[in-house]
Write a protein that holds these residues in place. Sequence first.
Motif, PDB file in Angstrom:
ATOM      1  N   CYS A  19       9.677   9.227  -0.579  1.00 45.66           N
ATOM      2  CA  CYS A  19       8.411   9.023   0.370  1.00 45.66           C
ATOM      3  C   CYS A  19       9.510   8.499   1.712  1.00 45.66           C
ATOM      4  O   CYS A  19      10.291   7.749   1.488  1.00 45.66           O
ATOM      5  CB  CYS A  19       7.465   8.003  -0.125  1.00 45.66           C
ATOM      6  N   SER A  78       0.950   6.458  -7.222  1.00 45.40           N
ATOM      7  CA  SER A  78       0.207   7.574  -7.587  1.00 45.40           C
ATOM      8  C   SER A  78       0.334   8.843  -7.185  1.00 45.40           C
ATOM      9  O   SER A  78      -0.372   9.913  -7.710  1.00 45.40           O
ATOM     10  CB  SER A  78      -0.957   6.878  -7.039  1.00 45.40           C
ATOM     11  N   SER A  79       1.230   9.333  -6.298  1.00 44.04           N
ATOM     12  CA  SER A  79       1.440  10.711  -5.868  1.00 44.04           C
ATOM     13  C   SER A  79       2.090  11.413  -6.886  1.00 44.04           C
ATOM     14  O   SER A  79       2.234  12.489  -6.957  1.00 44.04           O
ATOM     15  CB  SER A  79       2.001  10.559  -4.464  1.00 44.04           C
ATOM     16  N   TYR A 108       4.264   8.835   4.470  1.00 46.43           N
ATOM     17  CA  TYR A 108       3.465   7.972   4.702  1.00 46.43           C
ATOM     18  C   TYR A 108       2.957   7.624   5.893  1.00 46.43           C
ATOM     19  O   TYR A 108       3.934   7.002   6.894  1.00 46.43           O
ATOM     20  CB  TYR A 108       3.624   6.544   4.012  1.00 46.43           C
ATOM     21  N   ARG A 134       2.024   1.635  -3.639  1.00 42.52           N
ATOM     22  CA  ARG A 134       0.897   1.947  -4.093  1.00 42.52           C
ATOM     23  C   ARG A 134       0.388   3.631  -4.240  1.00 42.52           C
ATOM     24  O   ARG A 134       0.440   4.476  -5.056  1.00 42.52           O
ATOM     25  CB  ARG A 134      -0.238   1.227  -4.290  1.00 42.52           C
ATOM     26  N   THR A 135       0.474   4.087  -2.805  1.00 49.55           N
ATOM     27  CA  THR A 135       0.270   5.464  -2.289  1.00 49.55           C
ATOM     28  C   THR A 135       1.474   6.395  -3.180  1.00 49.55           C
ATOM     29  O   THR A 135       1.227   7.446  -3.700  1.00 49.55           O
ATOM     30  CB  THR A 135       0.314   5.502  -1.079  1.00 49.55           C
ATOM     31  N   PHE A 136       2.641   5.841  -2.946  1.00 49.52           N
ATOM     32  CA  PHE A 136       3.767   6.582  -3.329  1.00 49.52           C
ATOM     33  C   PHE A 136       3.631   6.662  -5.062  1.00 49.52           C
ATOM     34  O   PHE A 136       3.776   7.858  -5.438  1.00 49.52           O
ATOM     35  CB  PHE A 136       5.102   5.945  -2.848  1.00 49.52           C
ATOM     36  N   ASP A 184       0.883  -1.145  -0.083  1.00 52.25           N
ATOM     37  CA  ASP A 184       0.242   0.046   0.003  1.00 52.25           C
ATOM     38  C   ASP A 184       0.857   1.208  -0.127  1.00 52.25           C
ATOM     39  O   ASP A 184       0.560   2.207  -0.645  1.00 52.25           O
ATOM     40  CB  ASP A 184      -0.960  -0.062   1.433  1.00 52.25           C
ATOM     41  N   MET A 185       2.103   1.274   0.732  1.00 53.58           N
ATOM     42  CA  MET A 185       2.972   2.381   0.803  1.00 53.58           C
ATOM     43  C   MET A 185       3.552   2.472  -0.623  1.00 53.58           C
ATOM     44  O   MET A 185       3.496   3.699  -1.082  1.00 53.58           O
ATOM     45  CB  MET A 185       4.115   1.955   1.684  1.00 53.58           C
TER      46      MET A 185
END
Length: 270
Positions: free
Chosen positions: A152, A146-147, A224, A142-144, A139-140
């Motif tokens: 990060c 898409s940012s 994150y 994926r979040t990074f 998840d970390m």
Amino acid sequence: MKVVLFCGGLGTRIREYPESIPKPMIPIGNQPILWHLMDYYSQYGHSDFILCTGYKANVIKDFFLNYRPQAYADCVVSAYGTKVELLGEPEQDWRIALIDTGIWRNIGERLLAVREHVRDEEIFLANYSDGLSDVDLDDMIRTFRSSGKLACFLAVRPHLSFHFADITPDGTMKGFRTADRSDLWINGGFFLFRPEIFEFIRSGEELVQEPFARLIEANALMAYKHEGFWRAMDTLKDRQVLEDLVEAGTMPWRLAGAHAGPSPVTLARS
């Protein structure tokens, strides 16, 4: 993704361990904390490691060059010890590049020293090698991704035993707050980078000071936040917390159902 692990600094010493043992090699259970961290990454499918060695590099190299999984795993021994059969399914293979980045270099300089090893990566991972967490790495990432940011870091709550006083300008007390109830976040040492990170690092600079300041100015750094388990091994008390978790068989940094046995390794020497 490749994982850069900073293993070369002098580090903080933990009482009862001699100077001959570098901090990443201090054992948690029957394996060094470095092994536990590498095992955490490999559970998410990231098993290509770049170890930035320096202080007592020979100790770290010897561990992997002379790795004997039968010393830690269940096994069957026959033929007077000449035949060893490991029981259970082994972990996926680890590829380990052992890069001597010098004794006195800081983290930023060590990262620059392995630039060529990650130049073709879309994203690569990095870590201080002295802490463990149960953060959902997928998840970390994926979040990074898409940012659109370039860097990060994992933001975690500090482990502090004292209370923070909330005081008005005239000295009136409004109350006390524990660290976990305050809005304090610290760098947890788990990083995600795009190769463009190297454009923000100058020679001799520490990673989270000048380079991160430039990233913030360019709106290219994200945090994150993680409220779950995280522990850095800075003191004997920190090590004992991790040791107790291993002895109890409740290791938060292991995914549910993950095999706890040793991993074979492939070395890429440099």
